[in-house]
Design an enzyme around this catalytic site. Structure first.
Site, short mmCIF file in Angstrom:
data_model
loop_
_atom_site.label_atom_id
_atom_site.label_comp_id
_atom_site.label_asym_id
_atom_site.label_seq_id
_atom_site.Cartn_x
_atom_site.Cartn_y
_atom_site.Cartn_z
N LYS A 186 0.85 -1.19 0.00
CA LYS A 186 0.00 0.00 0.00
C LYS A 186 0.88 1.24 0.00
CE LYS A 186 -4.31 1.21 2.30
NZ LYS A 186 -5.11 1.39 1.10
N1 PMP Z 1 -7.41 -2.73 -2.80
C1 PMP Z 1 -6.95 -1.48 -2.74
C2 PMP Z 1 -6.25 -0.90 -3.92
C3 PMP Z 1 -7.14 -0.72 -1.58
O1 PMP Z 1 -6.68 0.53 -1.50
C4 PMP Z 1 -7.82 -1.28 -0.48
C5 PMP Z 1 -8.05 -0.46 0.75
N2 PMP Z 1 -6.97 -0.55 1.64
C6 PMP Z 1 -8.26 -2.60 -0.59
C7 PMP Z 1 -8.04 -3.29 -1.77
C8 PMP Z 1 -8.90 -3.26 0.57
O2 PMP Z 1 -7.92 -3.51 1.52
P1 PMP Z 1 -8.26 -3.65 3.05
O3 PMP Z 1 -9.33 -4.66 3.12
O4 PMP Z 1 -7.02 -4.13 3.69
O5 PMP Z 1 -8.70 -2.33 3.53
#
Ligand code: PMP
Length: 308
Positions: free
Chosen positions: A157
């Site tokens: 991320k």
């Molecule tokens: N994909 C992307 C590109 C994201 O930014 C997110 C949000 N963090 C998610 C998937 C979902 O991830 P998470 O469930 O860990 O929030």
């Protein structure tokens, strides 16, 4: 959308007033987008009179993984971030559903290859459930492609990755949709700009596998765990875009978004064109899990006030 400003922000372990949480224009974070971040939620439990941070350690572990991949050399640990997050929620007196953002970034005035100094900030804002969780959204399959793992790894991320999502989301909204669905360089389904994607067909719950060009989403893993607990058959594999059109149900998941039904893709109604039964069952299970109703899984809930 106007937002209420938070009173306090964490900046490098210190709680400072909102106005003091600034960084320099010459930092690599500003010049090159060199940051990694997490978005997570905390949920207020009326029954327990406590606030629970959902899967704090899993988010911090992913943040540390993102830092490692970008070779950030920090003088703080994941445990420091966990402690500062809890303290921030207490100091802001949050007793409602909230969204927390933790950002780790290259400070100073180095170039692209700099490994430090590394700073971090944490902010928290009250954020109730969005109407789209009940109503659902209409999506566009984007003409923008998800960047490949050997271009910019979607698995982590980092701030720069979100340029790809922005291109797709802006176009989708401009074209009259609510959100984009992005395909990877093989033309298979990857994810949304800030969510992972699931579909239900013939009773099976399917989601793109972790090599499909997606973030290692914590909500995706939560939903798979909850589905298995409900006796729903699950599968992680490559997904064709036409499988989405043919699905009985489609939904998108993320810590901020929660579980959002997709009722239409490219003008094609998904199932009956309304949130489906499996989606609703999983939403109910999810909202129970995040507020500590029913089975509590180890490490999922961090109490903010009673953990004192
Ligand atoms: N994909 C992307 C590109 C994201 O930014 C997110 C949000 N963090 C998610 C998937 C979902 O991830 P998470 O469930 O860990 O929030």
């Amino acid at each position: 959308m106007s937002k209420t400003l938070p009173k306090f922000i964490v900046l490098n372990g210190k709680i400072v007033p909102y106005g003091e949480a600034t960084t320099h224009v010459m930092s690599p974070a500003v010049k090159y987008g060199l940051s990694v971040f997490e978005g997570l939620r905390a949920y207020w439990s009326e029954a327990d009179q406590d606030l629970y941070i959902f899967r704090l350690k899993d988010h911090t572990d992913r943040l540390v993984q993102s830092m490692k991949l970008l070779r950030f050399e920090a003088d703080f640990s994941g445990a420091d971030i966990d402690a500062a997050t809890i303290e921030l929620l207490r100091r802001n007196g949050i007793k409602a559903s909230a969204h927390i953002r933790t950002t780790v970034y290259l400070d100073g005035m180095g170039e692209q290859q700099a490994t430090g100094p590394v700073s971090y900030s944490i902010s928290a804002l009250e954020r109730p459930r969005a109407a789209k969780v009940d109503k659902g959204i209409r999506c566009q399959i984007s003409s923008w492609m998800r960047m490949a793992d050997n271009v910019m790894p979607p698995r982590i991320k980092c701030g720069g990755n979100y340029v790809n999502g922005r291109l797709a989301r802006y176009q989708a909204i401009k074209d009259g949709y609510d959100e984009a669905i992005i395909l990877n360089t093989l033309g298979k389904v990857a994810e949304g700009p800030g969510t992972c994607i699931f579909f239900v067909r013939r009773g099976e719950l399917v989601t793109p596998d972790l090599a499909s060009g997606i973030l290692e989403s914590i909500t995706r893993e939560t939903v798979l765990t909850l589905a298995q607990g409900l006796g729903i058959k699950t599968s992680e594999r490559m997904v064709d875009r036409t499988e989405l059109y043919a699905a009985d149900e489609v939904f998108m998941v993320g810590s901020a978004a929660e579980i959002v039904p997709v009722v239409d893709i490219d003008g094609i109604a998904i199932g009956a064109g309304a949130p489906g039964e499996t989606t609703k069952r999983l939403q109910a299970a999810y909202f129970d899990a995040v507020t500590g109703v029913g089975t509590r899984r180890p490490g999922w809930l961090t109490p903010v006030y009673k953990g004192r």
